[in-house]
Motif scaffolding. Structure first.
Motif, mmCIF file in Angstrom:
data_model
loop_
_atom_site.group_PDB
_atom_site.id
_atom_site.type_symbol
_atom_site.label_atom_id
_atom_site.label_comp_id
_atom_site.label_asym_id
_atom_site.label_seq_id
_atom_site.Cartn_x
_atom_site.Cartn_y
_atom_site.Cartn_z
ATOM 1 N N VAL A 292 0.848 -1.187 0.000
ATOM 2 C CA VAL A 292 0.000 0.000 0.000
ATOM 3 C C VAL A 292 0.886 1.240 0.000
ATOM 4 O O VAL A 292 1.643 1.469 0.948
ATOM 5 N N GLU A 293 0.783 2.025 -1.072
ATOM 6 C CA GLU A 293 1.550 3.260 -1.180
ATOM 7 C C GLU A 293 0.752 4.428 -0.618
ATOM 8 O O GLU A 293 -0.479 4.433 -0.665
ATOM 9 N N LEU B 94 8.552 15.544 -1.676
ATOM 10 C CA LEU B 94 7.524 14.648 -1.154
ATOM 11 C C LEU B 94 8.217 13.395 -0.635
ATOM 12 O O LEU B 94 9.290 13.024 -1.125
ATOM 13 N N ARG B 95 7.581 12.742 0.321
ATOM 14 C CA ARG B 95 8.061 11.444 0.768
ATOM 15 C C ARG B 95 6.947 10.425 0.606
ATOM 16 O O ARG B 95 5.867 10.570 1.202
ATOM 17 N N LEU B 96 7.223 9.416 -0.188
ATOM 18 C CA LEU B 96 6.280 8.326 -0.393
ATOM 19 C C LEU B 96 6.588 7.194 0.574
ATOM 20 O O LEU B 96 7.756 6.966 0.929
ATOM 21 N N SER B 97 5.550 6.479 0.966
ATOM 22 C CA SER B 97 5.708 5.312 1.825
ATOM 23 C C SER B 97 5.050 4.109 1.165
ATOM 24 O O SER B 97 4.023 4.243 0.490
ATOM 25 N N CYS B 98 5.637 2.956 1.400
ATOM 26 C CA CYS B 98 5.073 1.697 0.924
ATOM 27 C C CYS B 98 5.008 0.761 2.126
ATOM 28 O O CYS B 98 6.051 0.404 2.685
ATOM 29 N N ALA B 99 3.800 0.387 2.506
ATOM 30 C CA ALA B 99 3.600 -0.529 3.625
ATOM 31 C C ALA B 99 3.378 -1.927 3.076
ATOM 32 O O ALA B 99 2.512 -2.136 2.216
ATOM 33 N N ALA B 100 4.156 -2.875 3.571
ATOM 34 C CA ALA B 100 4.096 -4.241 3.064
ATOM 35 C C ALA B 100 3.554 -5.192 4.128
ATOM 36 O O ALA B 100 3.893 -5.069 5.303
ATOM 37 N N TYR C 105 3.192 6.519 -8.888
ATOM 38 C CA TYR C 105 4.330 5.805 -8.332
ATOM 39 C C TYR C 105 3.840 4.522 -7.656
ATOM 40 O O TYR C 105 2.880 4.544 -6.863
ATOM 41 N N TYR C 106 4.514 3.428 -7.968
ATOM 42 C CA TYR C 106 4.143 2.105 -7.460
ATOM 43 C C TYR C 106 5.324 1.485 -6.714
ATOM 44 O O TYR C 106 6.475 1.646 -7.132
ATOM 45 N N CYS C 107 5.038 0.742 -5.670
ATOM 46 C CA CYS C 107 6.094 -0.082 -5.097
ATOM 47 C C CYS C 107 5.863 -1.531 -5.529
ATOM 48 O O CYS C 107 4.752 -1.939 -5.879
ATOM 49 N N ASN C 108 6.954 -2.259 -5.521
ATOM 50 C CA ASN C 108 6.991 -3.579 -6.122
ATOM 51 C C ASN C 108 7.851 -4.508 -5.286
ATOM 52 O O ASN C 108 8.915 -4.103 -4.794
ATOM 53 N N LEU C 109 7.400 -5.736 -5.124
ATOM 54 C CA LEU C 109 8.160 -6.749 -4.390
ATOM 55 C C LEU C 109 8.038 -8.054 -5.151
ATOM 56 O O LEU C 109 6.928 -8.447 -5.565
ATOM 57 N N VAL C 110 9.173 -8.718 -5.329
ATOM 58 C CA VAL C 110 9.183 -10.016 -6.010
ATOM 59 C C VAL C 110 9.415 -11.095 -4.973
ATOM 60 O O VAL C 110 10.407 -11.051 -4.238
ATOM 61 N N LEU C 111 8.515 -12.044 -4.904
ATOM 62 C CA LEU C 111 8.621 -13.158 -3.968
ATOM 63 C C LEU C 111 8.501 -14.428 -4.779
ATOM 64 O O LEU C 111 7.447 -14.682 -5.374
ATOM 65 N N ALA C 112 9.558 -15.217 -4.788
ATOM 66 C CA ALA C 112 9.634 -16.410 -5.627
ATOM 67 C C ALA C 112 9.400 -15.984 -7.084
ATOM 68 O O ALA C 112 10.105 -15.157 -7.591
ATOM 69 N N THR C 113 8.396 -16.526 -7.708
ATOM 70 C CA THR C 113 8.123 -16.180 -9.104
ATOM 71 C C THR C 113 6.989 -15.177 -9.244
ATOM 72 O O THR C 113 6.546 -14.886 -10.356
ATOM 73 N N GLY D 63 1.632 -2.478 -5.618
ATOM 74 C CA GLY D 63 0.607 -1.739 -4.913
ATOM 75 C C GLY D 63 -0.329 -1.070 -5.900
ATOM 76 O O GLY D 63 -0.193 -1.213 -7.119
ATOM 77 N N GLN D 64 -1.274 -0.302 -5.371
ATOM 78 C CA GLN D 64 -2.275 0.349 -6.224
ATOM 79 C C GLN D 64 -1.756 1.667 -6.804
ATOM 80 O O GLN D 64 -2.357 2.207 -7.732
ATOM 81 N N GLY D 65 -0.661 2.158 -6.273
ATOM 82 C CA GLY D 65 -0.058 3.384 -6.795
ATOM 83 C C GLY D 65 -0.514 4.624 -6.057
ATOM 84 O O GLY D 65 -1.587 4.666 -5.462
ATOM 85 N N THR D 66 0.324 5.649 -6.115
ATOM 86 C CA THR D 66 -0.009 6.954 -5.555
ATOM 87 C C THR D 66 0.417 8.019 -6.558
ATOM 88 O O THR D 66 1.509 7.949 -7.124
ATOM 89 N N GLN D 67 -0.459 8.977 -6.790
ATOM 90 C CA GLN D 67 -0.223 9.989 -7.812
ATOM 91 C C GLN D 67 0.682 11.096 -7.284
ATOM 92 O O GLN D 67 0.455 11.636 -6.196
#
Length: 115
Positions: free
Chosen positions: A5-6, A18-24, A93-101, A106-110
């Motif tokens: 969640v961004e 600006l400071r963006l946050s990504c909660a995982a 802006y989106y955050c992204n995490l790769v886990l295994a394959t 996230g849904q993105g933040t403008q």
């Protein structure tokens, strides 16, 4: 299941910050690299910055010296501090995490930068 969640986007004037946050929500978050990407209207999504579980960072040339990625493993958060923002930084802006394959987004933040 991984959820990202961004937050922190908004409207800012050129030269601002600006400071963006990504909660995982993922177990063993500290082991995973997390990236920030962005997509401007009519353009392909591009990688902005990446941080590994150990804290190593990598940046796109277009943001080097202006953006800083960091993480708080205890809170399962990844930040993107954006300084000296320019109109060309306008994007979702989106955050992204790769886990295994699996590739999680996230849904993105403008972020909108006015000139």
């Amino acid at each position: 299941q991984v959820q990202l969640v961004e937050s922190g986007g908004g409207l800012v004037q050129a030269g601002g910050s600006l400071r963006l946050s990504c909660a995982a929500s993922v177990s063993a978050f500290r082991f995973y690299a997390v990236g920030w990407h962005r997509q401007a209207p009519g353009k392909q999504r591009e990688r902005v910055a990446t941080i590994t579980g150990g804290g190593s960072t990598n940046y796109a040339d277009s943001v080097k010296g202006r953006f800083t990625i960091s993480r708080d493993n205890a809170k399962k958060l990844v930040y993107l501090q954006m300084n000296s923002l320019q109109p060309e930084d306008t994007a979702v802006y989106y955050c992204n995490l790769v886990l295994a394959t699996n590739n999680y987004w996230g849904q993105g933040t403008q972020v909108t930068v006015s000139s």
